[in-house]
Design a protein around this motif. Structure first.
Motif, mmCIF file in Angstrom:
data_model
loop_
_atom_site.group_PDB
_atom_site.id
_atom_site.type_symbol
_atom_site.label_atom_id
_atom_site.label_comp_id
_atom_site.label_asym_id
_atom_site.label_seq_id
_atom_site.Cartn_x
_atom_site.Cartn_y
_atom_site.Cartn_z
ATOM 1 N N LEU A 48 0.840 -1.201 0.000
ATOM 2 C CA LEU A 48 0.000 0.000 0.000
ATOM 3 C C LEU A 48 0.870 1.244 0.000
ATOM 4 N N GLU A 49 0.307 2.312 -0.524
ATOM 5 C CA GLU A 49 0.987 3.599 -0.569
ATOM 6 C C GLU A 49 0.053 4.656 0.033
ATOM 7 N N THR A 50 0.619 5.588 0.779
ATOM 8 C CA THR A 50 -0.159 6.712 1.278
ATOM 9 C C THR A 50 -0.173 7.771 0.182
ATOM 10 N N TYR A 51 -1.338 8.036 -0.379
ATOM 11 C CA TYR A 51 -1.451 9.006 -1.461
ATOM 12 C C TYR A 51 -1.685 10.418 -0.937
ATOM 13 N N TYR A 52 -2.513 10.559 0.084
ATOM 14 C CA TYR A 52 -2.831 11.875 0.626
ATOM 15 C C TYR A 52 -2.963 11.785 2.133
ATOM 16 N N MET A 53 -2.656 12.888 2.805
ATOM 17 C CA MET A 53 -2.930 13.051 4.228
ATOM 18 C C MET A 53 -3.701 14.351 4.376
ATOM 19 N N PHE A 54 -4.510 14.444 5.414
ATOM 20 C CA PHE A 54 -5.271 15.670 5.634
ATOM 21 C C PHE A 54 -5.464 15.868 7.120
ATOM 22 N N THR A 55 -5.681 17.109 7.485
ATOM 23 C CA THR A 55 -5.901 17.463 8.876
ATOM 24 C C THR A 55 -7.145 18.335 8.954
ATOM 25 N N GLY A 56 -7.729 18.452 10.134
ATOM 26 C CA GLY A 56 -8.951 19.241 10.283
ATOM 27 C C GLY A 56 -10.205 18.401 10.290
ATOM 28 N N VAL A 57 -10.068 17.074 10.462
ATOM 29 C CA VAL A 57 -11.236 16.196 10.489
ATOM 30 C C VAL A 57 -12.167 16.617 11.620
ATOM 31 N N TYR A 58 -13.443 16.719 11.288
ATOM 32 C CA TYR A 58 -14.456 17.101 12.267
ATOM 33 C C TYR A 58 -15.667 16.209 12.045
ATOM 34 N N ASN A 59 -16.150 15.603 13.116
ATOM 35 C CA ASN A 59 -17.350 14.783 13.051
ATOM 36 C C ASN A 59 -18.193 15.085 14.277
ATOM 37 N N LYS A 60 -19.427 15.533 14.045
ATOM 38 C CA LYS A 60 -20.378 15.813 15.128
ATOM 39 C C LYS A 60 -21.716 15.247 14.677
ATOM 40 N N GLU A 61 -22.277 14.331 15.464
ATOM 41 C CA GLU A 61 -23.457 13.590 15.038
ATOM 42 C C GLU A 61 -24.757 14.041 15.680
ATOM 43 N N SER A 62 -24.711 15.041 16.566
ATOM 44 C CA SER A 62 -25.948 15.529 17.184
ATOM 45 C C SER A 62 -25.959 17.052 17.152
ATOM 46 N N GLY A 63 -27.166 17.632 17.330
ATOM 47 C CA GLY A 63 -27.273 19.091 17.274
ATOM 48 C C GLY A 63 -26.894 19.587 15.888
ATOM 49 N N SER A 64 -25.993 20.557 15.820
ATOM 50 C CA SER A 64 -25.444 21.016 14.533
ATOM 51 C C SER A 64 -24.475 19.958 14.047
ATOM 52 N N LYS A 65 -24.863 19.192 13.032
ATOM 53 C CA LYS A 65 -24.072 18.053 12.568
ATOM 54 C C LYS A 65 -22.994 18.480 11.578
ATOM 55 N N PHE A 66 -21.848 17.785 11.652
ATOM 56 C CA PHE A 66 -20.750 17.993 10.718
ATOM 57 C C PHE A 66 -20.130 16.645 10.374
ATOM 58 N N ALA A 67 -19.722 16.488 9.121
ATOM 59 C CA ALA A 67 -19.042 15.273 8.668
ATOM 60 C C ALA A 67 -17.821 15.683 7.862
ATOM 61 N N SER A 85 2.464 12.337 0.557
ATOM 62 C CA SER A 85 2.980 11.379 1.537
ATOM 63 C C SER A 85 4.209 11.887 2.274
ATOM 64 N N ASN A 86 4.832 12.973 1.798
ATOM 65 C CA ASN A 86 5.961 13.588 2.498
ATOM 66 C C ASN A 86 5.524 14.682 3.463
ATOM 67 N N GLY A 87 4.226 14.964 3.508
ATOM 68 C CA GLY A 87 3.719 16.012 4.379
ATOM 69 C C GLY A 87 3.737 17.384 3.738
ATOM 70 N N ASP A 88 4.011 17.456 2.427
ATOM 71 C CA ASP A 88 4.020 18.738 1.722
ATOM 72 C C ASP A 88 2.619 19.041 1.203
ATOM 73 N N MET A 89 2.139 20.287 1.457
ATOM 74 C CA MET A 89 0.808 20.659 0.991
ATOM 75 C C MET A 89 0.776 20.652 -0.528
ATOM 76 N N ILE A 90 -0.301 20.124 -1.077
ATOM 77 C CA ILE A 90 -0.478 20.096 -2.517
ATOM 78 C C ILE A 90 -0.884 21.493 -2.942
ATOM 79 N N ASP A 91 -0.071 22.110 -3.788
ATOM 80 C CA ASP A 91 -0.238 23.504 -4.183
ATOM 81 C C ASP A 91 -1.395 23.647 -5.157
ATOM 82 N N VAL A 92 -2.356 24.512 -4.815
ATOM 83 C CA VAL A 92 -3.485 24.745 -5.717
ATOM 84 C C VAL A 92 -3.265 25.978 -6.588
#
Length: 171
Positions: free
Chosen positions: A21-40, A145-152
């Motif tokens: 297996l290869e790590t293609y992408y990493m991301f940060t800022g994951v938010y999950n809230k399942e009650s009240g104001s929901k976020f996925a 996979s090196n932790g470098d942000m993908i430039d948009v």
């Protein structure tokens, strides 16, 4: 600080992907809230290759812990969305069979597939109404996979980098 095998730590990846297996992408800022104001948190992956690819998306809690591992085959030219929770009316959505039952704040994740796969992905936080219908979306940055942000915003100094998303409108 000691991190368990397979968790993303505060200082980067704690271990290498399993053989094959290869790590293609990493991301940060994951938010999950399942009650009240929901976020996925949702990861959209498209297979731009000519053979089916098994894509594995793992979401981590803020200080480690693996609350969700989602895996699915993605056919050529197909897009599948991997979400921390169900989202009403979204096709090709892969989400946990039952609610995570945990709120994730300041989480992270990665996208893995077999080495040599041709996949492109993007990541979003989706605000949901009480019935699970999306009402707002915010983009999260992806890292290689090196932790470098993908430039948009490509420039001559970034020639050869991957830039997402690219949308072409047919005439």
């Amino acid at each position: 600080v000691v991190f368990a095998q397979g968790e993303i730590g505060g200082f980067g990846l704690a271990d290498d992907p399993p053989d094959g297996l290869e790590t293609y992408y990493m991301f940060t800022g994951v938010y999950n809230k399942e009650s009240g104001s929901k976020f996925a948190t949702v990861v959209h992956c498209t297979n731009i290759g000519s053979t089916a690819v098994n894509v594995k998306v793992e979401f981590f809690a803020g200080v480690g812990g693996l609350p969700a591992t989602l895996t699915s085959d993605v056919d050529p030219s197909e897009t599948k969305s991997f979400s921390t929770q169900a989202i009403a009316s979204w096709p090709n959505l892969v989400s946990p069979a039952t609610p995570l039952g945990v709120e994730i704040q300041h989480g992270s994740g990665w996208v893995r597939a077999v080495e040599g796969s041709e996949i492109i992905c993007t990541t979003q936080i989706v605000a949901l109404d009480g019935t699970g219908v999306p009402i707002d979306i915010a983009k999260l940055h992806l890292f290689d996979s090196n932790g470098d942000m993908i430039d948009v915003n490509p420039g001559p100094e970034n020639a050869g980098d991957i830039f997402l998303p690219l949308i072409l409108k047919g005439s």
